[in-house]
Motif scaffolding. Structure first.
Motif, mmCIF file in Angstrom:
data_model
loop_
_atom_site.group_PDB
_atom_site.id
_atom_site.type_symbol
_atom_site.label_atom_id
_atom_site.label_comp_id
_atom_site.label_asym_id
_atom_site.label_seq_id
_atom_site.Cartn_x
_atom_site.Cartn_y
_atom_site.Cartn_z
ATOM 1 N N PRO A 80 7.785 6.666 19.331
ATOM 2 C CA PRO A 80 6.470 6.396 19.946
ATOM 3 C C PRO A 80 6.024 7.562 20.787
ATOM 4 C CG PRO A 80 8.259 5.647 21.311
ATOM 5 C CD PRO A 80 8.856 6.109 20.149
ATOM 6 N N LYS A 81 4.617 7.846 20.734
ATOM 7 C CA LYS A 81 4.108 8.948 21.561
ATOM 8 C C LYS A 81 2.842 8.422 22.210
ATOM 9 C CE LYS A 81 4.802 12.632 19.295
ATOM 10 N NZ LYS A 81 4.615 13.568 18.116
ATOM 11 N N ILE A 82 2.516 8.647 23.362
ATOM 12 C CA ILE A 82 1.319 8.239 24.086
ATOM 13 C C ILE A 82 0.403 9.613 23.905
ATOM 14 C CG2 ILE A 82 0.304 7.958 26.289
ATOM 15 C CD1 ILE A 82 2.967 6.591 27.094
ATOM 16 N N LYS A 113 -3.836 3.222 33.829
ATOM 17 C CA LYS A 113 -4.166 2.137 33.675
ATOM 18 C C LYS A 113 -4.031 1.558 32.199
ATOM 19 C CE LYS A 113 -7.113 0.329 37.120
ATOM 20 N NZ LYS A 113 -8.471 -0.144 37.778
ATOM 21 N N TRP A 114 -4.238 2.396 31.077
ATOM 22 C CA TRP A 114 -4.276 2.393 29.764
ATOM 23 C C TRP A 114 -3.847 3.484 28.913
ATOM 24 C CZ3 TRP A 114 -7.352 5.664 27.165
ATOM 25 C CH2 TRP A 114 -8.340 5.916 27.694
ATOM 26 N N ILE A 115 -3.039 3.174 27.769
ATOM 27 C CA ILE A 115 -2.723 4.365 27.047
ATOM 28 C C ILE A 115 -3.106 3.792 25.523
ATOM 29 C CG2 ILE A 115 -0.788 4.840 28.636
ATOM 30 C CD1 ILE A 115 0.978 3.107 26.536
ATOM 31 N N VAL A 116 -3.071 5.116 24.934
ATOM 32 C CA VAL A 116 -3.224 4.883 23.369
ATOM 33 C C VAL A 116 -2.054 5.552 22.907
ATOM 34 C CG1 VAL A 116 -4.411 5.585 21.361
ATOM 35 C CG2 VAL A 116 -5.811 5.144 23.477
ATOM 36 N N LYS A 154 -1.405 3.191 15.488
ATOM 37 C CA LYS A 154 -2.162 3.830 16.801
ATOM 38 C C LYS A 154 -2.997 2.385 17.334
ATOM 39 C CE LYS A 154 -5.048 7.612 18.149
ATOM 40 N NZ LYS A 154 -5.872 8.717 17.713
ATOM 41 N N GLU A 155 -2.380 2.325 18.809
ATOM 42 C CA GLU A 155 -3.270 1.205 19.397
ATOM 43 C C GLU A 155 -3.394 1.495 20.925
ATOM 44 O OE1 GLU A 155 -1.336 -2.545 18.249
ATOM 45 O OE2 GLU A 155 -2.223 -3.432 19.816
ATOM 46 N N LYS A 156 -4.494 0.804 21.494
ATOM 47 C CA LYS A 156 -4.709 0.820 22.873
ATOM 48 C C LYS A 156 -3.966 -0.277 23.703
ATOM 49 C CE LYS A 156 -8.486 1.328 26.108
ATOM 50 N NZ LYS A 156 -9.961 1.466 26.382
ATOM 51 N N ASP A 186 8.921 7.219 29.186
ATOM 52 C CA ASP A 186 9.828 8.166 30.083
ATOM 53 C C ASP A 186 11.255 8.370 29.767
ATOM 54 O OD1 ASP A 186 7.609 8.736 31.583
ATOM 55 O OD2 ASP A 186 7.976 7.467 33.414
ATOM 56 N N HIS A 187 11.951 7.224 29.528
ATOM 57 C CA HIS A 187 13.172 7.087 29.218
ATOM 58 C C HIS A 187 13.520 8.181 28.071
ATOM 59 C CE1 HIS A 187 14.876 4.332 31.790
ATOM 60 N NE2 HIS A 187 14.067 3.254 31.495
ATOM 61 N N LEU A 188 12.687 8.128 27.170
ATOM 62 C CA LEU A 188 13.122 8.976 25.727
ATOM 63 C C LEU A 188 12.923 10.410 26.321
ATOM 64 C CD1 LEU A 188 10.722 7.263 23.185
ATOM 65 C CD2 LEU A 188 13.125 7.074 23.435
ATOM 66 N N LYS A 189 12.323 10.843 27.278
ATOM 67 C CA LYS A 189 12.269 12.297 27.957
ATOM 68 C C LYS A 189 13.496 12.220 29.107
ATOM 69 C CE LYS A 189 7.254 12.056 27.587
ATOM 70 N NZ LYS A 189 6.201 11.885 28.302
ATOM 71 N N GLY A 190 14.072 11.356 29.344
ATOM 72 C CA GLY A 190 15.061 11.376 30.474
ATOM 73 C C GLY A 190 14.738 11.166 31.786
#
Ligand SMILES: [Zn+2]
Length: 107
Positions: free
Chosen positions: A14-16, A44-47, A59-61, A75-79
């Motif tokens: 997953p990538k924001i 508030k929102w992300i894609v 790809k979804e909002k 965040d967990h994936l980045k430690g």
């Protein structure tokens, strides 16, 4: 992998890719930090982009609780854990997490 309302979802890589400038606040709990909660400001929102278990790219909002959850998990994936992002306070979670609501402002 997330488990929300009895639904298991799998997100591979997953990538924001986009975030709102508008933010909100929420006291986040995490299995990685036990009973400690942290009040965290997030977009508030992300894609988000990810691949499913069949190799199909999505790809979804997302907004509301899911936007927050996926940012927390990414965040967990980045430690990074919730305590690293605390903007206001870190406290023992003596509140009922099911009653906690996303807020537009700091306390
Ligand atoms: Zn967590």
């Amino acid at each position: 992998m997330t488990f929300v309302d009895d639904n298991l979802s799998i997100f591979i890589n997953p990538k924001i890719v986009e975030k709102s400038e508008e933010t909100n606040f929420y006291k986040e709990l995490c299995l990685s930090s036990g009973m400690m909660s942290a009040d965290i400001e997030r977009p508030k929102w992300i894609v988000m982009e990810w691949m499913d278990e069949e190799g199909v790219t999505h790809k979804e909002k997302f907004d509301g609780f899911l936007a927050r959850l996926y940012q927390h998990e990414e965040d967990h994936l980045k430690g990074i854990i919730n305590l690293d992002r605390a903007c206001n306070s870190i406290e023992f979670a003596l509140f009922d997490p099911l009653k906690e609501k996303i807020r537009d402002t700091r306390y």
